[in-house]
Write a protein that holds these residues in place. Structure first.
Motif, short mmCIF file in Angstrom:
data_model
loop_
_atom_site.label_atom_id
_atom_site.label_comp_id
_atom_site.label_asym_id
_atom_site.label_seq_id
_atom_site.Cartn_x
_atom_site.Cartn_y
_atom_site.Cartn_z
N ASP A 205 0.86 -1.18 0.00
CA ASP A 205 0.00 0.00 0.00
C ASP A 205 0.90 1.23 0.00
O ASP A 205 1.72 1.40 0.90
N GLY A 206 0.76 2.07 -1.02
CA GLY A 206 1.63 3.23 -1.13
C GLY A 206 3.06 2.79 -1.32
O GLY A 206 3.39 2.00 -2.21
N ASP A 207 3.96 3.29 -0.46
CA ASP A 207 5.37 2.94 -0.58
C ASP A 207 5.81 1.95 0.49
O ASP A 207 6.99 1.86 0.81
N LEU A 208 4.85 1.19 1.05
CA LEU A 208 5.19 0.21 2.08
C LEU A 208 4.71 -1.19 1.70
O LEU A 208 3.60 -1.37 1.19
N VAL A 209 5.59 -2.17 1.96
CA VAL A 209 5.25 -3.58 1.83
C VAL A 209 4.98 -4.12 3.24
O VAL A 209 5.79 -3.90 4.15
N TYR A 210 3.87 -4.83 3.40
CA TYR A 210 3.55 -5.42 4.70
C TYR A 210 3.73 -6.94 4.61
O TYR A 210 3.10 -7.60 3.79
N ILE A 211 4.60 -7.46 5.48
CA ILE A 211 4.89 -8.89 5.53
C ILE A 211 4.54 -9.40 6.92
O ILE A 211 4.92 -8.79 7.93
N THR A 212 3.82 -10.51 6.99
CA THR A 212 3.55 -11.14 8.27
C THR A 212 3.65 -12.64 8.11
O THR A 212 3.36 -13.20 7.05
N TYR B 115 6.14 -6.79 9.48
CA TYR B 115 7.16 -5.87 8.98
C TYR B 115 6.51 -4.87 8.03
O TYR B 115 5.74 -5.26 7.15
N ALA B 116 6.84 -3.60 8.18
CA ALA B 116 6.47 -2.57 7.22
C ALA B 116 7.75 -2.12 6.53
O ALA B 116 8.60 -1.47 7.14
#
Length: 285
Positions: free
Chosen positions: A216-223, A233-234
């Motif tokens: 989303d936007g300039d962030l990757v979200y990993i779980t 993680y963002a």
């Protein structure tokens, strides 16, 4: 409406739901039929059906899974189905004609600490532009690969050193950079879409990675979860190199993280500036 199925000749098998600690796979050596079906959404009639594989499964499955776990992918013209050890198949979406297929041999997905616990393949193919991306994290010979959508020609294949995972890749394109983002335990990372070259890497987290990366936007979200951690993680999409935080410190590309708030099975969603994560204990945060 298109679906996959793996039908067993053995009857009386039940789905085991709920929480339990039994990691043994299902003992079923009966003949199976792997099929792709496309139905008319107005009346439910089968438009076409193709059965690309018949036989005894090459690996066993988890009690909560089937032998047809991967989700279909399409660009509106070609339909791609992945049955793990039984192969990768591309069809004409309208007619059901098989365009091409690939056999990768036995793809053994199971708990790395107990190899006899075979749980079945689950990562889904991703169609982007003119190619199919697959993530194959298994006991031996793991890789991330790109194949031409029109004929299945291998465009690149990058080896991965990780434990078996059940996550699906995410393709992100922005600012002239297109990357394939994958979940993992030893190797969460981003790879160049054109060449398969590693762009960035992060090690650590849960040792049974399942959720799909979300951007989303300039962030990757990993779980992911299991073992000593269940992190979120963002990560900045501009990440480069090894971004693993060292000795409890920070990383310039890891904007924020939680070590024990992540999901084991569920892929999170982002809506209106909020990340929603659902955990197996019944808590949505």
């Amino acid at each position: 409406v298109c679906v996959t199925t793996a039908e067993s000749e053995k009857t009386g098998q039940e789905l085991r739901v709920g929480l339990y600690g039994d990691i043994r796979p299902v003992d079923d050596d009966s003949v199976h039929r792997w099929s792709v079906l496309c139905l008319d959404k107005t009346n439910g009639r089968i438009r076409w059906r193709h059965t690309p594989a018949t036989g005894v499964p090459k690996v066993r499955r988890h009690p909560k899974s089937t032998h047809a776990n991967s989700t279909l992918a399409t660009d509106g013209s070609t339909l791609v189905a992945f049955f793990g050890s039984e192969g990768l198949y591309a069809y004409d979406l309208q007619t059901g004609r098989l365009r091409w297929s690939k056999d990768f041999g036995v793809l053994d997905s199971g708990f790395f600490m107990a190899p006899e616990a075979q749980w079945g393949f689950a990562s889904s193919p991703v169609v982007h532009r003119d190619r199919v991306i697959i993530q194959v994290d298994v006991q031996k010979g793991s890789f991330l690969g790109a194949y031409a959508l029109k004929d299945g020609a291998e465009l690149w294949r990058t080896p991965r050193q990780d434990v078996p995972t059940w996550s699906t890749p995410t393709v992100h394109e922005a600012g002239g950079r297109t990357q394939v983002i994958v979940n993992g335990w030893k190797h969460i990372g981003g790879y160049d879409f054109e060449t398969g070259r590693e762009l960035w890497k992060l090690a650590g987290g849960g040792d049974i990675p399942v959720p799909t990366p979300v951007v989303d936007g300039d962030l990757v979200y990993i779980t992911n979860a299991h073992g000593s951690m269940s992190p979120i993680y963002a990560i900045r999409t501009s990440a480069t190199g090894d971004i693993t935080p060292r000795d409890g410190g920070s990383s310039p590309y890891v904007t924020w993280m939680h070590t024990r708030e992540g999901a084991y099975m569920q892929t999170p969603i982002v809506h209106d500036g909020l990340l929603y994560v659902c955990r197996d204990n019944g808590v949505l945060s």
